[in-house]
Design a protein around this motif. Structure first.
Motif, PDB file in Angstrom:
ATOM      1  N   ILE A  27       0.837  -1.202   0.000  1.00  0.00           N
ATOM      2  CA  ILE A  27       0.000   0.000   0.000  1.00  0.00           C
ATOM      3  C   ILE A  27       0.871   1.251   0.000  1.00  0.00           C
ATOM      4  O   ILE A  27       0.634   2.189  -0.771  1.00  0.00           O
ATOM      5  N   ILE A  28       1.899   1.264   0.838  1.00  0.00           N
ATOM      6  CA  ILE A  28       2.809   2.413   0.882  1.00  0.00           C
ATOM      7  C   ILE A  28       3.524   2.582  -0.447  1.00  0.00           C
ATOM      8  O   ILE A  28       3.689   3.693  -0.956  1.00  0.00           O
ATOM      9  N   GLY A  29       3.943   1.475  -1.054  1.00  0.00           N
ATOM     10  CA  GLY A  29       4.612   1.535  -2.353  1.00  0.00           C
ATOM     11  C   GLY A  29       3.716   2.124  -3.425  1.00  0.00           C
ATOM     12  O   GLY A  29       4.152   2.956  -4.231  1.00  0.00           O
ATOM     13  N   ILE A  32       3.410   5.858  -2.911  1.00  0.00           N
ATOM     14  CA  ILE A  32       4.627   6.556  -3.342  1.00  0.00           C
ATOM     15  C   ILE A  32       4.696   6.643  -4.861  1.00  0.00           C
ATOM     16  O   ILE A  32       5.037   7.696  -5.419  1.00  0.00           O
ATOM     17  N   ILE A  33       4.358   5.567  -5.546  1.00  0.00           N
ATOM     18  CA  ILE A  33       4.384   5.575  -7.014  1.00  0.00           C
ATOM     19  C   ILE A  33       3.383   6.590  -7.565  1.00  0.00           C
ATOM     20  O   ILE A  33       3.701   7.355  -8.486  1.00  0.00           O
ATOM     21  N   ILE A  34       2.194   6.637  -7.003  1.00  0.00           N
ATOM     22  CA  ILE A  34       1.188   7.607  -7.443  1.00  0.00           C
ATOM     23  C   ILE A  34       1.681   9.027  -7.177  1.00  0.00           C
ATOM     24  O   ILE A  34       1.520   9.921  -8.022  1.00  0.00           O
ATOM     25  N   PHE A  38       2.270  11.834 -10.168  1.00  0.00           N
ATOM     26  CA  PHE A  38       1.498  13.067 -10.176  1.00  0.00           C
ATOM     27  C   PHE A  38       2.177  14.183  -9.371  1.00  0.00           C
ATOM     28  O   PHE A  38       1.500  15.069  -8.839  1.00  0.00           O
ATOM     29  N   ARG A  39       3.498  14.165  -9.295  1.00  0.00           N
ATOM     30  CA  ARG A  39       4.238  15.124  -8.479  1.00  0.00           C
ATOM     31  C   ARG A  39       3.946  16.567  -8.872  1.00  0.00           C
ATOM     32  O   ARG A  39       3.680  17.416  -8.015  1.00  0.00           O
ATOM     33  N   LYS A  40       4.011  16.870 -10.148  1.00  0.00           N
ATOM     34  CA  LYS A  40       3.786  18.252 -10.616  1.00  0.00           C
ATOM     35  C   LYS A  40       2.372  18.725 -10.291  1.00  0.00           C
ATOM     36  O   LYS A  40       2.186  19.852  -9.828  1.00  0.00           O
ATOM     37  N   GLN A  41       1.385  17.860 -10.507  1.00  0.00           N
ATOM     38  CA  GLN A  41       0.013  18.242 -10.218  1.00  0.00           C
ATOM     39  C   GLN A  41      -0.188  18.471  -8.723  1.00  0.00           C
ATOM     40  O   GLN A  41      -0.896  19.389  -8.315  1.00  0.00           O
TER      41      GLN A  41
END
Length: 65
Positions: A27-29, A32-34, A38-41
């Protein structure tokens, strides 16, 4: 009736069907991937929210600089 409720609560408390370590790591992984995808957003959203908070706080406290 009270004994029945007490036995149900005790059985629920002793139940071992919780989340395991592997499930929590997965779940944590995924989170983190999501977040990376979507870092910029996310950065734009947080920046926009902080600007709105600053604007609204300046409306309530105009001379608090």
């Amino acid at each position: 009736m009270l004994e029945l409720m007490k036995s149900k609560v005790t059985g629920f408390w002793k139940e071992e069907d919780g989340l395991g370590t592997l499930e929590l790591i997965l779940i944590i992984g995924v989170i983190i991937i999501i977040a990376v995808i979507f870092r910029k957003q996310i950065e734009l959203l947080v920046t926009d929210l902080l600007k709105k908070v600053d604007t609204k706080s300046n409306e309530f406290f105009p001379n608090s600089n």
